[in-house]
Write a protein that holds these residues in place. Structure first.
Motif, PDB file in Angstrom:
ATOM      1  N   ASN A 185       0.810  -1.146   0.065  1.00 35.12           N
ATOM      2  CA  ASN A 185       0.129   0.207  -0.105  1.00 35.12           C
ATOM      3  C   ASN A 185       0.896   1.190   0.028  1.00 35.12           C
ATOM      4  OD1 ASN A 185      -2.815   1.298   0.558  1.00 35.12           O
ATOM      5  ND2 ASN A 185      -1.377   2.273   1.878  1.00 35.12           N
ATOM      6  N   ASN A 186       0.433   2.185  -0.808  1.00 38.28           N
ATOM      7  CA  ASN A 186       1.169   3.329  -1.161  1.00 38.28           C
ATOM      8  C   ASN A 186       0.209   4.763  -1.023  1.00 38.28           C
ATOM      9  OD1 ASN A 186       4.347   2.256  -2.076  1.00 38.28           O
ATOM     10  ND2 ASN A 186       2.788   1.013  -2.745  1.00 38.28           N
ATOM     11  N   SER A 187       0.135   5.084   0.145  1.00 38.46           N
ATOM     12  CA  SER A 187      -0.666   6.434   0.225  1.00 38.46           C
ATOM     13  C   SER A 187       0.044   7.379   0.299  1.00 38.46           C
ATOM     14  CB  SER A 187      -1.579   6.245   1.670  1.00 38.46           C
ATOM     15  OG  SER A 187      -2.308   5.141   1.602  1.00 38.46           O
ATOM     16  N   TRP A 188       0.770   7.826  -0.766  1.00 34.62           N
ATOM     17  CA  TRP A 188       1.786   8.941  -1.089  1.00 34.62           C
ATOM     18  C   TRP A 188       1.927   8.995  -2.368  1.00 34.62           C
ATOM     19  CZ3 TRP A 188       6.808   8.016  -3.092  1.00 34.62           C
ATOM     20  CH2 TRP A 188       7.116   6.660  -3.157  1.00 34.62           C
ATOM     21  N   GLY A 189       2.658  10.157  -2.779  1.00 32.85           N
ATOM     22  CA  GLY A 189       2.776  10.589  -4.391  1.00 32.85           C
ATOM     23  C   GLY A 189       3.174  11.848  -4.339  1.00 32.85           C
ATOM     24  N   ALA A 190       3.069  12.565  -5.506  1.00 33.68           N
ATOM     25  CA  ALA A 190       3.480  13.628  -5.952  1.00 33.68           C
ATOM     26  C   ALA A 190       2.685  14.771  -5.424  1.00 33.68           C
ATOM     27  CB  ALA A 190       3.461  13.977  -7.382  1.00 33.68           C
ATOM     28  N   PRO A 191       3.083  16.097  -5.227  1.00 35.00           N
ATOM     29  CA  PRO A 191       2.416  17.189  -4.326  1.00 35.00           C
ATOM     30  C   PRO A 191       0.690  17.160  -5.190  1.00 35.00           C
ATOM     31  CG  PRO A 191       4.472  17.814  -4.323  1.00 35.00           C
ATOM     32  CD  PRO A 191       4.443  16.497  -5.397  1.00 35.00           C
ATOM     33  N   ASP A 192      -0.126  17.347  -4.193  1.00 37.89           N
ATOM     34  CA  ASP A 192      -1.555  17.867  -4.995  1.00 37.89           C
ATOM     35  C   ASP A 192      -1.743  19.154  -5.114  1.00 37.89           C
ATOM     36  OD1 ASP A 192      -2.775  15.107  -2.929  1.00 37.89           O
ATOM     37  OD2 ASP A 192      -2.443  15.171  -4.926  1.00 37.89           O
ATOM     38  N   LEU A 193      -2.753  19.680  -5.934  1.00 39.66           N
ATOM     39  CA  LEU A 193      -3.093  20.916  -6.109  1.00 39.66           C
ATOM     40  C   LEU A 193      -2.088  21.801  -6.869  1.00 39.66           C
ATOM     41  CD1 LEU A 193      -5.022  21.591  -2.719  1.00 39.66           C
ATOM     42  CD2 LEU A 193      -6.079  21.095  -4.906  1.00 39.66           C
ATOM     43  N   LEU A 194      -1.414  21.177  -7.922  1.00 43.53           N
ATOM     44  CA  LEU A 194      -0.436  22.255  -8.564  1.00 43.53           C
ATOM     45  C   LEU A 194      -0.968  22.026  -9.898  1.00 43.53           C
ATOM     46  CD1 LEU A 194       2.839  20.963  -7.456  1.00 43.53           C
ATOM     47  CD2 LEU A 194       1.730  22.965  -6.542  1.00 43.53           C
ATOM     48  N   GLY A 222       3.679 -11.947  -8.689  1.00 46.18           N
ATOM     49  CA  GLY A 222       3.695 -10.433  -8.726  1.00 46.18           C
ATOM     50  C   GLY A 222       3.106  -9.899  -7.193  1.00 46.18           C
ATOM     51  N   ILE A 223       3.741  -8.773  -6.782  1.00 49.01           N
ATOM     52  CA  ILE A 223       3.082  -7.827  -5.944  1.00 49.01           C
ATOM     53  C   ILE A 223       2.102  -7.165  -6.179  1.00 49.01           C
ATOM     54  CG2 ILE A 223       3.587  -5.806  -4.066  1.00 49.01           C
ATOM     55  CD1 ILE A 223       6.431  -6.960  -3.913  1.00 49.01           C
ATOM     56  N   ILE A 224       0.989  -6.922  -5.565  1.00 48.73           N
ATOM     57  CA  ILE A 224      -0.350  -6.037  -5.958  1.00 48.73           C
ATOM     58  C   ILE A 224       0.094  -4.660  -5.498  1.00 48.73           C
ATOM     59  CG2 ILE A 224      -2.869  -5.647  -5.910  1.00 48.73           C
ATOM     60  CD1 ILE A 224      -1.337  -9.286  -5.461  1.00 48.73           C
ATOM     61  N   TYR A 225       0.060  -3.527  -6.304  1.00 50.82           N
ATOM     62  CA  TYR A 225       0.651  -2.250  -5.687  1.00 50.82           C
ATOM     63  C   TYR A 225      -0.856  -1.468  -5.625  1.00 50.82           C
ATOM     64  CZ  TYR A 225       5.256  -3.525  -6.292  1.00 50.82           C
ATOM     65  OH  TYR A 225       6.563  -3.980  -6.278  1.00 50.82           O
ATOM     66  N   ALA A 226      -1.551  -1.122  -4.445  1.00 49.38           N
ATOM     67  CA  ALA A 226      -2.341  -0.130  -4.138  1.00 49.38           C
ATOM     68  C   ALA A 226      -1.833   1.231  -4.116  1.00 49.38           C
ATOM     69  CB  ALA A 226      -3.431  -0.429  -3.242  1.00 49.38           C
ATOM     70  N   TRP A 227      -2.439   2.216  -4.788  1.00 53.92           N
ATOM     71  CA  TRP A 227      -1.738   3.420  -4.967  1.00 53.92           C
ATOM     72  C   TRP A 227      -2.796   4.587  -4.787  1.00 53.92           C
ATOM     73  CZ3 TRP A 227       3.448   2.946  -5.400  1.00 53.92           C
ATOM     74  CH2 TRP A 227       4.170   4.144  -5.249  1.00 53.92           C
ATOM     75  N   ALA A 228      -2.695   5.642  -3.937  1.00 53.65           N
ATOM     76  CA  ALA A 228      -3.721   6.501  -3.439  1.00 53.65           C
ATOM     77  C   ALA A 228      -3.625   7.321  -4.876  1.00 53.65           C
ATOM     78  CB  ALA A 228      -3.572   7.489  -2.449  1.00 53.65           C
ATOM     79  N   ALA A 229      -5.059   7.472  -5.420  1.00 53.69           N
ATOM     80  CA  ALA A 229      -4.872   8.322  -6.968  1.00 53.69           C
ATOM     81  C   ALA A 229      -4.743   9.868  -6.630  1.00 53.69           C
ATOM     82  CB  ALA A 229      -6.519   8.323  -7.338  1.00 53.69           C
ATOM     83  N   GLY A 230      -4.837  10.676  -5.485  1.00 56.68           N
ATOM     84  CA  GLY A 230      -4.514  11.691  -5.307  1.00 56.68           C
ATOM     85  C   GLY A 230      -5.720  12.688  -4.929  1.00 56.68           C
ATOM     86  N   ASN A 231      -5.395  13.659  -4.116  1.00 53.08           N
ATOM     87  CA  ASN A 231      -6.268  14.551  -3.534  1.00 53.08           C
ATOM     88  C   ASN A 231      -6.645  15.901  -4.075  1.00 53.08           C
ATOM     89  OD1 ASN A 231      -6.829  12.324  -1.748  1.00 53.08           O
ATOM     90  ND2 ASN A 231      -5.281  13.136  -0.407  1.00 53.08           N
ATOM     91  N   GLY A 232      -6.305  16.190  -5.383  1.00 54.60           N
ATOM     92  CA  GLY A 232      -6.069  17.611  -5.880  1.00 54.60           C
ATOM     93  C   GLY A 232      -7.166  17.880  -6.651  1.00 54.60           C
ATOM     94  N   GLN A 233      -8.316  17.230  -6.773  1.00 52.23           N
ATOM     95  CA  GLN A 233      -9.578  17.436  -7.698  1.00 52.23           C
ATOM     96  C   GLN A 233      -9.984  19.217  -7.300  1.00 52.23           C
ATOM     97  OE1 GLN A 233     -11.219  15.883 -10.181  1.00 52.23           O
ATOM     98  NE2 GLN A 233     -13.253  17.368 -10.041  1.00 52.23           N
ATOM     99  N   ASN A 234     -10.252  19.468  -6.324  1.00 51.90           N
ATOM    100  CA  ASN A 234     -10.264  20.499  -5.806  1.00 51.90           C
ATOM    101  C   ASN A 234     -12.144  20.922  -5.930  1.00 51.90           C
ATOM    102  OD1 ASN A 234      -9.685  23.337  -4.744  1.00 51.90           O
ATOM    103  ND2 ASN A 234     -10.039  24.399  -6.656  1.00 51.90           N
ATOM    104  N   SER A 235     -12.557  20.990  -7.153  1.00 54.59           N
ATOM    105  CA  SER A 235     -14.024  21.282  -7.253  1.00 54.59           C
ATOM    106  C   SER A 235     -14.389  20.840  -8.698  1.00 54.59           C
ATOM    107  CB  SER A 235     -14.361  22.676  -7.079  1.00 54.59           C
ATOM    108  OG  SER A 235     -13.956  23.427  -8.060  1.00 54.59           O
TER     109      SER A 235
END
Length: 525
Positions: A185-194, A222-235
């Motif tokens: 599980n990977n609940s991280w990634g590139a910065p949001d809201l850019l 194979g390992i199964i990778y779950a990845w947070a899609a991101g929180n930058g939709q805004n509206s």
């Protein structure tokens, strides 16, 4: 780490007295009538003290939510699946390994502390607020204390990767403990809201590690990778990020996980994207997610638990927990099998949303929701008897020709330009993923819409007109000059061969650019 525990269930007094009257000899063994020894899971976990607040596991309409808008977990528990024998890697800022609801499920000998190059996470547990909550969503223990995770009998290993964050460590965390880790599980990634196309974390080292994980780890399944899609939709009216702007979340070896609220609607922050796989319940409605928090006064709250966790950071470990249930049901599933089952068993949420279509293979798909909301009960049911579609060794791929028009993109023009490429003789009758590489230059990339149409007529909106920001304010410039790889899940089970069409339009005045070249690579069977 062997992690089978048993729970004591006190019998109702009337039943106890009835049993006591049935031939009890008054010997020492009569005390055993006070309880049954039960395997973890089934109904026992619904008796956890805070289970009633865990609407993501069982939504009965708490606080105005919509009954049934949950992950279908209790059905999987009732079938006997709790994640036993499956190891989940929590790649985050660490885990509070002494938490009462986590410690029994952590294989401490396989944790990794990237700060000190050791297996001891304890020295930095004060920094592990996020990871502790993530861990609780996936696999908090069913022990009569606090909450339950989706997979309460799974084993976890924790890595405090986010305290160091280098290309080498990012890659290392993807395959560390590959002999035992089934789910990462990977609940991280590139910065949001850019709003920018950001591959700062998807280095070649990281991509190579993901490919190693799906190709070679877990004994080749194979390992199964779950990845947070991101929180930058805004509206919906002033969009910023799309999950396809993140070079990790749109990589073919991971599943990008989106979020829905307790009302069964897209959480306002959850990013759209043609790369989305499935969504899972999270905050964004009237309730957040109740899960573990760092002990004492050091976490999100002054308690050992929080009821306000959320984001795609919470949706992703929920799916990771569901995968653990599936792998207990059928340990022979490959990474491709798991993804396919999740897609085919996902529940169509918010069914009146106008973005829902059936692709040419008849599979419902939506840019907000991917294939729908994860359904643990349906997933384990399919997993039990699923005939494998194979691992990486049988995955086919075929690249199209490269179209190099070097064509100007008409400014502020809804007609734009359309270009085609051809895939032929691929042998792929059932698509599983499509990569799209586009080389272009533009002075404000947020003005652009990229839409891909498959030979079967299904469309994927790869990039949509949006604003770019500096993290706070909308910026006057948003240039791009290079090659970007988009990913698309929406063509699942369609055929690969034929003409693929890319339409590029510019949705605002003044800024200009050029489409230099593009191509697609199709993966499937």
């Amino acid at each position: 780490m062997e992690n089978r525990r048993h729970k004591l269930l006190l019998l109702p007094s009337a039943l106890f007295l009835s049993l006591l009257s049935c031939g009890g000899g008054g010997g020492d063994d009569d005390s055993s009538l006070l309880f049954f020894l039960l395997a973890s899971g089934n109904g026992a976990c619904t008796a956890e003290p805070l289970f009633g607040d865990q609407w993501h596991l069982l939504n009965s309409g708490q606080s105005g939510g919509t009954s049934g808008e949950d992950a279908g977990v209790t059905g999987a528990w009732d079938a006997g699946y709790t994640g036993s024998g499956v190891t989940i890697a929590i790649v985050d800022d660490g885990i509070d390994i002494l938490h009462e609801d986590l410690r029994a499920n952590i294989n401490t000998s396989r944790n990794y502390n990237y700060v000190e190059s050791s297996t001891d996470l304890a020295p930095h547990f004060l920094y592990a607020t996020h990871g502790t909550s993530v861990a609780g969503v996936s696999a908090a223990d069913c022990n009569g204390k606090g909450v339950s995770g989706v997979a309460p009998d799974a084993t976890m290993v924790g890595y405090n990767l986010l305290l160091t964050n280098s290309d080498a460590n990012n890659a290392d965390a993807m395959t560390r403990n590959g002999d035992i880790v089934a789910v990462s599980n990977n609940s991280w990634g590139a910065p949001d809201l850019l709003g920018t196309l950001n591959d700062s974390l998807s280095s070649s080292l990281w991509r190579t590690a993901i490919l190693d994980g799906i190709n070679n780890q877990r004994n080749g399944k194979g390992i199964i990778y779950a990845w947070a899609a991101g929180n930058g939709q805004n509206s919906t009216t002033n969009r910023i990020d799309n999950s396809n702007y993140d070079g990790q979340a749109n990589f073919r070896g991971v599943m990008a996980i989106c979020a829905v609220s307790n009302a069964g609607k897209q959480s306002s922050y959850s990013e759209r994207g043609a790369n989305l796989w499935v969504c899972a319940p999270s905050n964004g409605g009237s309730l957040g997610i109740t899960t573990t928090d760092i002990r004492d006064n050091y976490g999100y709250t002054t308690s050992d638990y929080t009821d306000d966790f959320g984001g795609t950071s919470s949706a992703s470990p929920l799916v990771a927990g569901v995968v653990a249930l599936m792998l207990q049901a059928n340990p022979d599933l490959t990474w491709r099998d798991v993804r396919y089952i999740l897609a085919r068993t996902a529940r169509k949420v918010d069914p009146t949303d106008t973005d829902w279509i059936n692709n040419d293979a008849g599979i419902p798909v939506n840019h907000k929701y991917g294939f729908g909301v994860v359904d643990a009960s349906a997933a384990v049911t399919m997993a039990r008897t699923f005939t494998s579609i194979g691992g990486s060794s049988t995955l086919k791929s075929k690249a199209s020709n490269t179209d190099s028009p070097a064509a100007a993109i008409p400014d502020n023009d809804v007609n734009g330009i359309s270009r085609t490429v051809t895939v032929s003789s691929s042998g792929i009758t059932d698509i599983e993923w499509v990569d799209i590489e586009v080389t272009f230059v533009h002075t404000y990339a947020g003005d652009l819409n990229f839409v891909l149409t498959s030979p079967d007529g299904t469309t994927a909106h790869l990039s949509e007109k949006h604003v770019c920001t500096d993290g706070t304010n909308i910026t006057a410039t948003c240039p791009f000059n290079g090659t970007w790889r988009f990913g698309a899940a929406r063509f699942l089970d369609e055929t690969a061969d034929g003409t693929w069409t890319l339409k590029v339009t510019d949705g605002a005045a003044d800024d200009t650019g050029t489409l230099n070249s593009w191509s697609v690579t199709v993966y499937g069977r």
